[in-house]
Design a protein around this motif. Sequence first.
Motif, mmCIF file in Angstrom:
data_model
loop_
_atom_site.group_PDB
_atom_site.id
_atom_site.type_symbol
_atom_site.label_atom_id
_atom_site.label_comp_id
_atom_site.label_asym_id
_atom_site.label_seq_id
_atom_site.Cartn_x
_atom_site.Cartn_y
_atom_site.Cartn_z
ATOM 1 N N LEU A 6 0.821 -1.216 0.000
ATOM 2 C CA LEU A 6 0.000 0.000 0.000
ATOM 3 C C LEU A 6 0.853 1.263 0.000
ATOM 4 N N THR A 7 1.986 1.241 0.746
ATOM 5 C CA THR A 7 2.835 2.440 0.758
ATOM 6 C C THR A 7 3.356 2.731 -0.643
ATOM 7 N N VAL A 8 3.793 1.681 -1.352
ATOM 8 C CA VAL A 8 4.303 1.868 -2.712
ATOM 9 C C VAL A 8 3.195 2.404 -3.612
ATOM 10 N N GLU A 9 1.981 1.862 -3.461
ATOM 11 C CA GLU A 9 0.854 2.333 -4.270
ATOM 12 C C GLU A 9 0.544 3.803 -3.975
ATOM 13 N N ALA A 10 0.529 4.148 -2.680
ATOM 14 C CA ALA A 10 0.276 5.542 -2.315
ATOM 15 C C ALA A 10 1.330 6.422 -2.969
ATOM 16 N N PHE A 11 2.588 5.988 -2.890
ATOM 17 C CA PHE A 11 3.672 6.761 -3.480
ATOM 18 C C PHE A 11 3.495 6.911 -4.992
ATOM 19 N N ASN A 12 3.193 5.799 -5.682
ATOM 20 C CA ASN A 12 3.046 5.865 -7.139
ATOM 21 C C ASN A 12 1.927 6.819 -7.536
ATOM 22 N N ASN A 13 0.830 6.799 -6.786
ATOM 23 C CA ASN A 13 -0.271 7.699 -7.109
ATOM 24 C C ASN A 13 0.111 9.162 -6.904
ATOM 25 N N ILE A 14 0.881 9.444 -5.847
ATOM 26 C CA ILE A 14 1.333 10.819 -5.628
ATOM 27 C C ILE A 14 2.249 11.240 -6.774
ATOM 28 N N ALA A 15 3.181 10.329 -7.141
ATOM 29 C CA ALA A 15 4.154 10.647 -8.186
ATOM 30 C C ALA A 15 3.459 10.925 -9.512
#
Lengths: 306, 282
Positions: B232-241
């Motif tokens: 989930l952290t990686v997904e949150a990061f990808n969406n922000i990016a």
Amino acid sequence: MQLAGDGEATHKATTWSREWRLPDGVGTFLLLLPGLVFFVVLFVLPATTAVTRSFTDRETDSFSWVNFQTFLGDANGWGILGYTLGLATAATLVAALISLPLAEILRHRPPGNRFFRLLIISPLLLPGIVNAFGLYLLFERWGWFNKFLVDVVPFISTPWEITNTTPGLIFFYAIVLFPFTAINALAAMEAIDPSLEEAAAVSGAGPWLRFRHVILPGAARGIIAGSIMTFVMCFGALSIPLILGGELARNILSFEVYRNAVVFGKWELASAIAVIMGLVQLIAIGAYLALAQGSFARGAVEREAG
Amino acid sequence: MATVRANATGLLAQSLFQGRYLLAAAFLIAFTLLVPAPYIITVVKSFATIWRDTWWPEKTGFQAYEFAWILTDVPRVLGNSLLIALLATLISTLIALPTAWALAKRPLRFRLLIITLLLLPRLMPPLAFAVGTARLFYDLNLIDTHIGVALAHVTVLAPYSILLITAAFAGIDDRLLEAGRVCGAKGYHLFLYIILPMAAPGILASMVFIFAFSYNELELSMLTYGPATQTLTVEAFNNIAEGFLDVAAAVSVILSIPAILILLLLQRWIRPERLTGGFKGN
């Protein structure tokens, strides 16, 4: 210990299972073995891999300094290193400026004390990326903070640029990572023998003098330990510059490691930057400890002499 | 000159301490407003469908959550996060139990050296060695496996486990062990009936903490994850990016819920200073 030894000696004759025992040293070694294997396999091997790769030329697959030369020469490496160090140092200081008053207030257990303590540990346990993202929403051009400045505070009519600025980054690093300093400072202050402070109070020292001459020196070790952790975290943080740094992220070591490895696939160059990062971190911790211990020792000598 | 300035600052500080109750209250209010605000605004943002430059969204709805569900297969990604955190917690604890016992109760030569070495991974920025971890795991086919991502997390988490469990073991009174021995308890009996019950609260607290840390981890995940092991952290990061801020807010809220549960669970028994100390600390 002595007692157990005696017991064993008398038991030895009767219970045969007791005779077959490993020597203590070997037992201790076996107990430590999982930890040592962990250290070697998951830390030493990767670190060595990173070092070897950092000295590998991508084209010829042979030993060379080219990655370090690229980073420190062409890619403004020294500037990046200096900026990152400065940012981490400033953020560590700001974190201490937030933490020391906070700890001084909370050690007297004011009303709502438990709630404030929960607030201090919450940034540690909640996802750092959410904190950074929330700070972005809060402090961006049209976030609540600027809304407050423009609508409520008199004489301010234009929003401030806070995200993507250096002072902003220092503040963001500090506000996300201050718990490492605050928790240690608080624990250290509470560990001080209360009778010392009482003695100071009886001798006529007001709250400031008590804080300055009893609490601060007494808690110094804890404050330093916490500041070291805050510094380590600031130096290595990735999500804060990524989300809140904008163009400034290009000046930050951890971002450069990430960008070269994940975005460009230049693993050799990324390894070289990572090795520089690790070395600087080791030197910084060593220097900080030496400096801190030196100044304490000197302080103690002066107190003795004076 | 120096003394004059010292006196002036002393006077200033003293006068600040005079009005200290007012100052303390102001400080605490600012602190209380500032620390939870990022999380609150993230929640508001996740429910906003239209929100330009007003205090409150003009329109609210569940749109961002619907998009999050479509874009990131939330149940599977949440499952990955939880499974990886569970594996990392178990491995860290298994490594830490014997090591911590040796550190807490055995006579040791080079104790300080061993402790410093074991804590070193915690004093290094993860990115400084994660590049090597990624390369090594790539050769070992551990990239994009749950156990691989979990092992990468263990590198930074095992030191915390060792630190916390050592403290738990050190708190056991030696006389209880002697008493157990005198009554005839052998090795594993001693461990099962005396050591484990006494150290259980500390060990459990350390496990919950490690779980939360692994669940929140970003840097090492980013260098070892793949299509099958997105967290989930990686997904949150990808969406922000990628600039999907609404979806990122929704994912962030989903991501925070287990962490908040853990926080509320933990605040009763943990002594957080154990977690944050440098190696010169307590």
